[in-house]
Design a protein around this motif. Structure first.
Motif, PDB file in Angstrom:
ATOM      1  N   ALA A 126       0.835  -1.213   0.000  1.00  0.00           N
ATOM      2  CA  ALA A 126       0.000   0.000   0.000  1.00  0.00           C
ATOM      3  C   ALA A 126       0.871   1.265   0.000  1.00  0.00           C
ATOM      4  N   ARG A 127       2.049   1.175   0.611  1.00  0.00           N
ATOM      5  CA  ARG A 127       2.976   2.321   0.673  1.00  0.00           C
ATOM      6  C   ARG A 127       3.526   2.645  -0.717  1.00  0.00           C
ATOM      7  N   ASN A 128       3.557   1.654  -1.595  1.00  0.00           N
ATOM      8  CA  ASN A 128       4.263   1.820  -2.864  1.00  0.00           C
ATOM      9  C   ASN A 128       3.384   1.923  -4.104  1.00  0.00           C
ATOM     10  N   LEU A 129       2.163   1.441  -4.034  1.00  0.00           N
ATOM     11  CA  LEU A 129       1.348   1.421  -5.255  1.00  0.00           C
ATOM     12  C   LEU A 129       0.632   2.755  -5.453  1.00  0.00           C
ATOM     13  N   PRO A 130       0.740   3.319  -6.638  1.00  0.00           N
ATOM     14  CA  PRO A 130       0.081   4.599  -6.878  1.00  0.00           C
ATOM     15  C   PRO A 130      -1.425   4.426  -7.088  1.00  0.00           C
ATOM     16  N   ILE A 131      -2.161   5.444  -6.690  1.00  0.00           N
ATOM     17  CA  ILE A 131      -3.609   5.448  -6.949  1.00  0.00           C
ATOM     18  C   ILE A 131      -4.058   6.893  -7.108  1.00  0.00           C
ATOM     19  N   ARG A 132      -4.999   7.115  -8.006  1.00  0.00           N
ATOM     20  CA  ARG A 132      -5.482   8.499  -8.256  1.00  0.00           C
ATOM     21  C   ARG A 132      -6.920   8.643  -7.781  1.00  0.00           C
ATOM     22  N   LYS A 133      -7.281   9.900  -7.635  1.00  0.00           N
ATOM     23  CA  LYS A 133      -8.657  10.279  -7.287  1.00  0.00           C
ATOM     24  C   LYS A 133      -9.656   9.513  -8.180  1.00  0.00           C
ATOM     25  N   HIS A 134     -10.723   9.046  -7.585  1.00  0.00           N
ATOM     26  CA  HIS A 134     -11.830   8.350  -8.267  1.00  0.00           C
ATOM     27  C   HIS A 134     -11.481   6.948  -8.770  1.00  0.00           C
ATOM     28  N   GLN A 135     -10.239   6.528  -8.581  1.00  0.00           N
ATOM     29  CA  GLN A 135      -9.949   5.127  -8.909  1.00  0.00           C
ATOM     30  C   GLN A 135     -10.427   4.242  -7.752  1.00  0.00           C
ATOM     31  N   SER A 136     -10.338   2.915  -7.941  1.00  0.00           N
ATOM     32  CA  SER A 136     -10.809   2.055  -6.847  1.00  0.00           C
ATOM     33  C   SER A 136      -9.832   0.910  -6.570  1.00  0.00           C
ATOM     34  N   ILE A 137     -10.024   0.322  -5.399  1.00  0.00           N
ATOM     35  CA  ILE A 137      -9.218  -0.828  -4.956  1.00  0.00           C
ATOM     36  C   ILE A 137     -10.180  -1.985  -4.731  1.00  0.00           C
ATOM     37  N   LEU A 138      -9.907  -3.094  -5.390  1.00  0.00           N
ATOM     38  CA  LEU A 138     -10.838  -4.225  -5.343  1.00  0.00           C
ATOM     39  C   LEU A 138     -10.496  -5.164  -4.189  1.00  0.00           C
ATOM     40  N   VAL A 139     -11.491  -5.467  -3.365  1.00  0.00           N
ATOM     41  CA  VAL A 139     -11.339  -6.468  -2.299  1.00  0.00           C
ATOM     42  C   VAL A 139     -12.575  -7.379  -2.351  1.00  0.00           C
ATOM     43  N   LEU A 140     -12.500  -8.509  -1.658  1.00  0.00           N
ATOM     44  CA  LEU A 140     -13.643  -9.430  -1.644  1.00  0.00           C
ATOM     45  C   LEU A 140     -14.559  -9.143  -0.464  1.00  0.00           C
ATOM     46  N   ASP A 141     -15.799  -9.554  -0.599  1.00  0.00           N
ATOM     47  CA  ASP A 141     -16.708  -9.547   0.546  1.00  0.00           C
ATOM     48  C   ASP A 141     -16.091 -10.419   1.649  1.00  0.00           C
ATOM     49  N   GLU A 142     -16.190  -9.980   2.873  1.00  0.00           N
ATOM     50  CA  GLU A 142     -15.662 -10.702   4.042  1.00  0.00           C
ATOM     51  C   GLU A 142     -14.165 -10.989   3.926  1.00  0.00           C
ATOM     52  N   GLN A 143     -13.425 -10.079   3.314  1.00  0.00           N
ATOM     53  CA  GLN A 143     -11.974 -10.289   3.195  1.00  0.00           C
ATOM     54  C   GLN A 143     -11.300 -10.159   4.569  1.00  0.00           C
ATOM     55  N   PHE A 144     -10.195 -10.864   4.762  1.00  0.00           N
ATOM     56  CA  PHE A 144      -9.504 -10.810   6.046  1.00  0.00           C
ATOM     57  C   PHE A 144      -9.037  -9.370   6.339  1.00  0.00           C
ATOM     58  N   PRO A 145      -9.218  -8.886   7.571  1.00  0.00           N
ATOM     59  CA  PRO A 145      -8.940  -7.479   7.886  1.00  0.00           C
ATOM     60  C   PRO A 145      -7.544  -6.976   7.519  1.00  0.00           C
ATOM     61  N   SER A 146      -6.506  -7.832   7.638  1.00  0.00           N
ATOM     62  CA  SER A 146      -5.145  -7.375   7.298  1.00  0.00           C
ATOM     63  C   SER A 146      -5.037  -7.004   5.820  1.00  0.00           C
ATOM     64  N   ASN A 147      -5.942  -7.524   5.004  1.00  0.00           N
ATOM     65  CA  ASN A 147      -5.945  -7.193   3.581  1.00  0.00           C
ATOM     66  C   ASN A 147      -7.136  -6.278   3.237  1.00  0.00           C
ATOM     67  N   TYR A 148      -7.607  -5.551   4.230  1.00  0.00           N
ATOM     68  CA  TYR A 148      -8.720  -4.614   4.033  1.00  0.00           C
ATOM     69  C   TYR A 148      -8.337  -3.225   4.552  1.00  0.00           C
ATOM     70  N   TYR A 149      -7.884  -3.183   5.820  1.00  0.00           N
ATOM     71  CA  TYR A 149      -7.601  -1.877   6.434  1.00  0.00           C
ATOM     72  C   TYR A 149      -6.560  -1.040   5.681  1.00  0.00           C
ATOM     73  N   PRO A 150      -5.448  -1.632   5.199  1.00  0.00           N
ATOM     74  CA  PRO A 150      -4.469  -0.776   4.492  1.00  0.00           C
ATOM     75  C   PRO A 150      -5.074  -0.130   3.254  1.00  0.00           C
ATOM     76  N   TRP A 151      -5.977  -0.857   2.623  1.00  0.00           N
ATOM     77  CA  TRP A 151      -6.593  -0.345   1.381  1.00  0.00           C
ATOM     78  C   TRP A 151      -7.664   0.681   1.692  1.00  0.00           C
ATOM     79  N   GLN A 152      -8.351   0.474   2.806  1.00  0.00           N
ATOM     80  CA  GLN A 152      -9.349   1.459   3.229  1.00  0.00           C
ATOM     81  C   GLN A 152      -8.653   2.803   3.479  1.00  0.00           C
ATOM     82  N   ARG A 153      -7.511   2.738   4.168  1.00  0.00           N
ATOM     83  CA  ARG A 153      -6.762   3.976   4.448  1.00  0.00           C
ATOM     84  C   ARG A 153      -6.233   4.610   3.159  1.00  0.00           C
ATOM     85  N   LEU A 154      -5.659   3.777   2.284  1.00  0.00           N
ATOM     86  CA  LEU A 154      -5.089   4.308   1.038  1.00  0.00           C
ATOM     87  C   LEU A 154      -6.191   4.980   0.203  1.00  0.00           C
TER      88      LEU A 154
END
Ligand SMILES: Cc1ncc(COP(=O)(O)O)c(C=O)c1O
Length: 381
Positions: free
Chosen positions: A88-116
């Motif tokens: 999450a520290r290294n991958l670029p992302i721009r305004k209005h883009q999105s990050i894909l996660v699964l329903d009920e994904q494990f929290p360690s693979n959810y919170y960093p993306w929520q913050r980003l």
């Protein structure tokens, strides 16, 4: 098919441990390697500077074999979250883009993306639970051009649903999305190759299917990110680290490849040899053999449980090592305690009973669980 390997573990005869997805038991030889490593600090005068590097490189090389990657692409991390935080520290992302996660994904693979997403005016896009159990199709349908990052597992952890990462990797490359993988619930039990999937980052904690100690983990970083920014700045990641006399001649350069992403104090003299010993045993058994062997036990469990009203995803859409059982009438709250009183250990995750055997299990364990579930089904149907 591997013969039952229970003799390598210290599991009493009356214990049915079907919970590798929670935490694998350590093999006796792994504990020996860890003990010997810990004991080295009884005599620190014998610990030489080169030994700060040899054990770490052994871990890197063995871990890279598990991933089918070059050793220079592997970093040493303490947890899945550390690796995902690095991505999450290294991958670029721009305004209005999105990050894909699964329903009920494990929290360690959810919170960093929520913050980003929050920090960049972007959004999280959650792949809805597929009623037909086909997570691959659901992900492919959700990979639309505004997706910048797909942060996914190989196995969805509350359903056991399998994701075809080769197809998902291709689809990501077509739309220019980065692919980040949390392989904690699969690496070691399900064949995987970074050469085939081509992720940008992939992480696995070692204490489940890699059968290692807690607080060890493996991070794959694709060569295109090797000039990235580590989560921590520490002395041993730097190019001049091997000469302990000149560490204060601060170096602007990092060590080669993914080593710059290593955690501080990565030369863990107790844990790394234990993790290496476990991974070497898995490589000896062969991951494809482990998967096939455990898959047979889970097939028997799925069939037996189906007769009692428990459903599971079709075999072609679930990971062989990972069985989640559901019932229309729900899972009684006291189920885990009830099973534990019989020394049968499984987990309840979400609304499913999660059954995750390994090569120390046998048909006797399958029979014991089914017999217990039969009793529960009779009382609560
Ligand atoms: C899918 C998955 N990822 C990661 C972890 C562990 O995460 P961490 O290493 O950040 O504690 C678990 C633990 O249950 C898990 O199920």
């Amino acid at each position: 098919m591997l013969p039952c390997q229970r003799h390598l573990f210290e599991i009493p005869d009356d214990v049915t441990y079907l919970n590798c997805a929670y935490m694998s038991p350590l093999m006796k030889q792994v504990v020996e390697a860890g003990n010997a490593g810990l004991a080295r600090k009884l005599r620190p005068w014998e610990l030489t500077p080169p030994q700060f590097f040899t054990g770490a490189e052994e871990f890197r090389e063995t871990g890279a074999k598990m991933l089918d990657a070059d050793a220079g692409c592997a970093a040493i991390v303490p947890s899945a979250s550390f690796g995902l935080g690095t991505a999450a520290r290294n991958l670029p992302i721009r305004k209005h883009q999105s990050i894909l996660v699964l329903d009920e994904q494990f929290p360690s693979n959810y919170y960093p993306w929520q913050r980003l997403a929050e920090e960049n005016d972007a959004s999280l896009k959650v792949v809805p639970w597929p009623e037909d159990h086909d997570w691959t199709a659901a992900v492919l349908a959700a990979l639309t051009p505004e997706v910048a990052i797909a942060a996914l597992p190989n196995v969805q952890w509350t359903s056991g649903g399998l994701l075809d990462l080769v197809r998902i990797g291709q689809a990501c490359r077509q739309i220019g999305a980065a692919l980040v993988l949390d392989l904690t619930q699969s690496l070691g039990a399900l064949p995987f190759s970074v050469r085939e999937v081509q992720p940008d980052f992939a992480v696995a904690a070692n204490y489940k299917w890699l059968m290692g100690p807690y607080t060890t983990g493996l991070l794959y970083v694709a060569p295109k990110w090797h000039r990235g920014i580590p989560l921590e700045e520490n002395w041993i990641q730097r190019a001049n680290a091997s000469d302990f006399t000149t560490l204060i001649l601060y170096s602007p350069d990092y060590d080669e490849g993914a080593r710059r992403f290593d955690m501080g104090e990565r030369s863990n003299f107790a844990l790394l040899p234990a993790a290496v010993r476990a991974m070497r045993q898995l490589l000896d058994w062969k991951v494809s053999e482990i998967s096939a062997t455990v898959g047979v036990l889970n097939r028997q469990l799925a069939e037996g449980a189906a007769e009692l009203g428990f459903s599971s995803p079709p075999e072609s859409l679930r990971a062989p090592h990972y069985l989640c059982l559901r019932r229309k009438v729900g899972i009684p709250r006291e189920l885990m305690d009830l099973l534990a009183s019989e020394k049968i250990y499984v987990s309840v995750r979400g609304s499913a009973v999660r059954v995750t055997p390994h090569v120390y299990n046998s048909e006797a364990d399958v029979d014991r669980l089914i017999a217990c579930l039969r009793g529960v089904a009779l009382q609560t149907s």
